[in-house]
Design an enzyme around this catalytic site. Structure first.
Site, PDB file in Angstrom:
ATOM      1  N   HIS A   1     107.298 115.507   0.951  1.00 16.44           N
ATOM      2  CA  HIS A   1     108.245 114.712   0.167  1.00 16.44           C
ATOM      3  C   HIS A   1     107.546 114.382  -1.148  1.00 16.44           C
ATOM      4  CE1 HIS A   1     111.540 111.530   0.109  1.00 16.44           C
ATOM      5  NE2 HIS A   1     110.758 111.110  -0.880  1.00 16.44           N
TER       6      HIS A   1
ATOM      7  N   ARG B   1     120.516 109.146  -0.512  1.00 16.05           N
ATOM      8  CA  ARG B   1     119.828 107.909  -0.114  1.00 16.05           C
ATOM      9  C   ARG B   1     118.660 107.620  -1.047  1.00 16.05           C
ATOM     10  NH1 ARG B   1     114.790 105.906   0.981  1.00 16.05           N
ATOM     11  NH2 ARG B   1     114.272 107.894   1.997  1.00 16.05           N
TER      12      ARG B   1
ATOM     13  N   ASN C   1     112.404 112.396  -6.806  1.00 17.13           N
ATOM     14  CA  ASN C   1     111.882 113.453  -5.955  1.00 17.13           C
ATOM     15  C   ASN C   1     112.072 114.793  -6.668  1.00 17.13           C
ATOM     16  OD1 ASN C   1     111.209 115.100  -3.725  1.00 17.13           O
ATOM     17  ND2 ASN C   1     112.035 113.591  -2.309  1.00 17.13           N
TER      18      ASN C   1
ATOM     19  N   HIS D   1     107.347 113.528  -5.175  1.00 16.79           N
ATOM     20  CA  HIS D   1     107.940 113.057  -6.423  1.00 16.79           C
ATOM     21  C   HIS D   1     107.246 113.780  -7.578  1.00 16.79           C
ATOM     22  CE1 HIS D   1     110.433 109.522  -5.032  1.00 16.79           C
ATOM     23  NE2 HIS D   1     109.866 109.974  -3.927  1.00 16.79           N
TER      24      HIS D   1
ATOM     25  N   CYS E   1     111.104 104.886  -7.262  1.00 19.68           N
ATOM     26  CA  CYS E   1     110.677 103.935  -6.246  1.00 19.68           C
ATOM     27  C   CYS E   1     110.638 102.548  -6.864  1.00 19.68           C
ATOM     28  CB  CYS E   1     109.304 104.299  -5.676  1.00 19.68           C
ATOM     29  SG  CYS E   1     108.747 103.123  -4.411  1.00 19.68           S
TER      30      CYS E   1
END
Length: 306
Positions: free
Chosen positions: A208, A15, A250, A210, A241
């Protein structure tokens, strides 16, 4: 150091990774990726997103992807659902868990969600109510917790307040997103200090990160030292993003597993199988993996075969 005995790795590549690709993969390619990730033993795989195809065309076929995967017992297959229509689609697809997402800064919220923070939270109320009636777990995402592309530094107090609001709404967990990857070990520690001091349970937090500035693994080590035991990661370092120019993917799942192995932390993921999933998606996208561990391990294997 008091690291967790076990860490849950949440795979977000299908995703969060694929939604940023310039060209969309086929349903079969996406389903094959998810199946290969399942074989590795990952406990949670974010398989798709039920958002408007106008805004995220790469996720327009999430329903068929869910219908095509081979579900592994013990793995949860989750999806992002920003509104009630998305929740309807997720329910039809028989997802195991849904996720909602908000931003810490007003600027990013309006760019990403076309709404203020307050308006975004109001939109979530009917989603939470319906999910609760169906006993469907809901995860919360917070963007820009360690920096915003429009507003710069972010107040840990603001992150704490929104984390509490998402938990109070009924989210079982909040994933703290360093969306543009500007966080450091220092800012990660200060953020977690604030959240834990404010009474938020570390068991309800995930990281999370990056890797735009190459700090993701360092930030995760700090989070682990604070007791965070859920880490989001993306196979082969996929991602970025669309609303944060320059942000890279990520942290690579392969790199996280290599880190956890080095720390002796249980995770339940088979690294060779994970490497195969990374090789597959890199081939489909016709580019090199962004995972340093994967590249190094492949080079070592090639050298030993010579």
């Amino acid at each position: 150091m008091n690291y967790p005995d076990k860490v849950t790795v949440v795979e977000v590549g299908p995703r969060d990774g694929l939604q940023n690709e310039a060209s969309a993969l086929s349903v079969a390619q996406k389903a094959t990726l998810v199946d290969k990730l399942s074989v590795s033993g990952l406990p949670i795989i974010e398989t798709g997103s039920f958002v408007s195809p106008r805004w995220v065309p790469q996720m327009a076929d999430s329903g068929p992807v869910f219908g095509s995967i081979r579900r592994r017992p013990g793995t949860r297959y989750t999806a992002l659902t920003p509104n009630e229509r998305g929740l309807d689609s997720a329910i039809d697809a028989q997802v195991d868990e849904v996720a909602i997402f908000a931003a810490v800064t007003e600027s990013f919220s309006r760019k990403n969600l076309n709404a203020s923070i307050s308006e975004t939270l109001q939109r979530f109320a009917p989603i939470m109510e319906r999910a609760r009636s169906l006993n469907l777990p809901v995860r919360g995402y917070l963007s820009c917790v360690l920096g915003c592309p429009y507003e710069g530094e972010v107040s840990p107090a603001a992150v704490s307040q929104l984390t509490r609001q998402l938990l109070d709404m009924g989210c079982h967990e909040v994933s703290l997103g360093d969306t543009i990857g500007t966080g450091t070990a220092g800012s990660t520690g200060r953020l977690l200090d604030t959240l834990l001091t404010d009474g938020i349970a570390v068991e309800q937090l995930a990281m999370h990160c990056h890797d735009t500035y190459g700090q993701a693994l360092a930030n995760l080590v700090i989070a682990l030292q604070y007791g965070v035991a859920t880490i989001d990661a993306s196979i082969a370092g996929l991602g970025g993003c669309p609303y944060a120019r320059g942000a890279t993917g990520n942290v690579a799942t392969e790199d996280v597993i290599y880190l956890l192995d080095g720390l002796g932390i249980e995770h339940g993921v088979d690294l060779p199988a994970l490497l195969e999933a990374g090789r597959y998606i890199s081939q489909q996208l016709q580019r090199d993996s962004q995972s340093r561990a994967a590249r190094a391990l492949q080079a070592a294997a090639d050298n030993s075969a010579d």
